[in-house]
Design a protein around this motif. Structure first.
Motif, mmCIF file in Angstrom:
data_model
loop_
_atom_site.group_PDB
_atom_site.id
_atom_site.type_symbol
_atom_site.label_atom_id
_atom_site.label_comp_id
_atom_site.label_asym_id
_atom_site.label_seq_id
_atom_site.Cartn_x
_atom_site.Cartn_y
_atom_site.Cartn_z
ATOM 1 N N ALA A 82 -0.939 13.457 10.248
ATOM 2 C CA ALA A 82 -2.278 13.014 10.646
ATOM 3 C C ALA A 82 -2.876 13.956 11.687
ATOM 4 O O ALA A 82 -4.056 14.326 11.615
ATOM 5 C CB ALA A 82 -2.212 11.593 11.185
ATOM 6 N N ASN A 83 -2.066 14.377 12.668
ATOM 7 C CA ASN A 83 -2.555 15.300 13.692
ATOM 8 C C ASN A 83 -2.941 16.645 13.089
ATOM 9 O O ASN A 83 -3.988 17.222 13.426
ATOM 10 C CB ASN A 83 -1.477 15.508 14.759
ATOM 11 N N ARG A 86 -6.119 16.325 10.977
ATOM 12 C CA ARG A 86 -7.310 16.221 11.823
ATOM 13 C C ARG A 86 -7.707 17.608 12.352
ATOM 14 O O ARG A 86 -8.894 17.966 12.368
ATOM 15 C CB ARG A 86 -7.031 15.268 12.973
ATOM 16 N N ALA A 87 -6.716 18.376 12.764
ATOM 17 C CA ALA A 87 -7.001 19.712 13.295
ATOM 18 C C ALA A 87 -7.613 20.626 12.243
ATOM 19 O O ALA A 87 -8.429 21.501 12.560
ATOM 20 C CB ALA A 87 -5.715 20.330 13.852
ATOM 21 N N GLY A 89 -9.401 19.507 9.621
ATOM 22 C CA GLY A 89 -10.531 18.856 8.965
ATOM 23 C C GLY A 89 -10.187 18.324 7.591
ATOM 24 O O GLY A 89 -11.060 18.203 6.726
ATOM 25 N N GLU A 91 -8.395 15.282 7.101
ATOM 26 C CA GLU A 91 -7.865 13.929 7.248
ATOM 27 C C GLU A 91 -8.226 13.004 6.099
ATOM 28 O O GLU A 91 -7.556 11.997 5.861
ATOM 29 C CB GLU A 91 -8.313 13.303 8.571
#
Length: 374
Positions: A82-83, A86-87, A89, A91
């Motif tokens: 997930a991290n 997110r980093a 783009g 997700e």
């Protein structure tokens, strides 16, 4: 930020110079499956055993895929994915699911990091053959030093066609297709009755020690009678198959017992162990990163047989994190009972993270201590 394998992080899992979020086998699996992936949608793609997101995000980025279904046993792996998503783009490119029918229904391409255990591979292969599309192709990769001929045989029990790719950077991929008809009965979890405990232990393949009683847990069991008579609640931290939780619940019907582990296989095993012993209504089993979901000063005692490695690398970071969590959730005067390989000499860490620490027992290999929260 554009996706790159080099940008992947392990956080919140342990970070260290000798621990990596991606290796050559991740890259090879994505490369070998490239043509097949270009012919299916993201929703027809499943990733199993992705450690920190390299496979899922590699596919999502390369094929602009969405709807990828992903399964990871460790909760910290899910959180790292997930991290990393997110980093980058990405997700919205995937969703996490447990191992089972919803994960695999209609899948046409499955990417798999080969597990070390043949039983784990057997379970995964069986589930793919049961629930995936009949045209499914599995790309199962790993480091050559961990791949054995027996893995071909295990895959061959569920698929008519199994072949191996050429090696690259000390990695290889096994490709399986043409799933076979599967028997009606699922082979897991396994169950074993231990007369010395008066308990039946249930285990799915990914749970540490399976249905056996590992020697560290066996030693710690000898000291459960020293849990304070005034205790009302106890946590089995890193519960595995739930032996400690089941044993203390059986000994002390007055206790409120919580068993927690970040491994989904361990959580499902512990739940099955409680059910097999008539303890399902007395022991709550949850999947958690240590004790992240538990409030401060909320329990009277913690039992812990911590791991001393991360994957195949000896590393004390996980154990220290568990001790820190125990110190946070224990009430003043609460007790942490732990067992560890004697050469690790955790006593000073336990004093620092929890409180005064006493050695309760020591044998040729293990030390059992009790630490009292200041």
């Amino acid at each position: 930020m554009t996706f790159s394998f080099e940008h992947l992080k392990r956080w919140p899992d342990a970070e260290a110079a000798n621990l990596f979020a991606v290796d050559a086998s991740d890259r090879l699996i994505v490369d070998e499956a490239d043509e097949a992936l270009s012919e299916v949608s993201g929703s027809e793609t499943v990733v199993i055993g992705d450690r920190y997101g390299a496979l899922t995000l590699g596919v999502a980025s390369r094929h602009n895929a969405t709807g990828i279904r992903t399964q990871q046993d460790w909760l910290t792996g899910e959180q790292a994915l997930a991290n990393n998503a997110r980093a980058a783009g990405l997700e919205a490119s995937y969703r996490s699911l447990p191992l089972g029918a919803e994960l695999l229904a209609g899948a046409k391409v499955v990417l798999l990091q080969l597990p070390r255990s043949l039983a784990e591979l057997d379970e995964v292969a069986d589930l793919i053959a049961r629930f995936a599309d009949p045209t499914v192709t599995v790309y199962a990769g790993g480091r050559i030093k961990h791949i054995t001929l027996a893995m071909n045989e295990v895959l061959g029990a569920s698929f008519d066609t199994v072949s191996a790719t050429r090696a690259r950077q000390k990695s290889r991929v096994l490709v399986a297709s043409n799933p076979q008809a599967t028997p009606d009965d699922r082979p897991y979890p396994k169950r074993e009755f231990h007369a010395e405990l008066g308990l039946t232990v249930a285990a799915y393949p990914g749970a540490f020690a399976g249905t056996s009683l590992d020697i560290g847990t066996r030693f710690l069991l000898d000291f459960l009678g020293q849990v304070s008579p005034s205790a009302h609640s106890v946590i089995d931290l890193g519960c595995g198959t739930g032996i400690l939780a089941a044993a203390i619940a059986k000994q002390r019907p007055d206790l409120q017992v919580l068993a927690t582990d970040q491994s989904q296989a361990a959580v499902e095993s512990a739940r099955a162990t409680m059910a097999a012993n008539g303890l399902a209504d007395r022991v709550t089993v949850v999947r958690d990163d240590g004790l992240a979901s538990q409030p401060d000063a909320s329990t009277d005692a913690v039992l812990c047989n911590p791991p001393f490695h991360v994957g195949s690398t000896v590393h004390t970071g996980v154990a220290l994190s568990l001790f820190r969590d125990a110190g946070r959730v224990l009430v003043p005067g609460g007790q942490l009972f732990t067992v560890f390989n004697s050469h690790l000499a955790y006593q000073s860490d336990l004093r620092r993270l929890v409180g005064p620490t006493t050695v309760l027992g020591q044998n040729a290999k293990f030390t059992v201590t009790v630490s009292t929260k200041r």
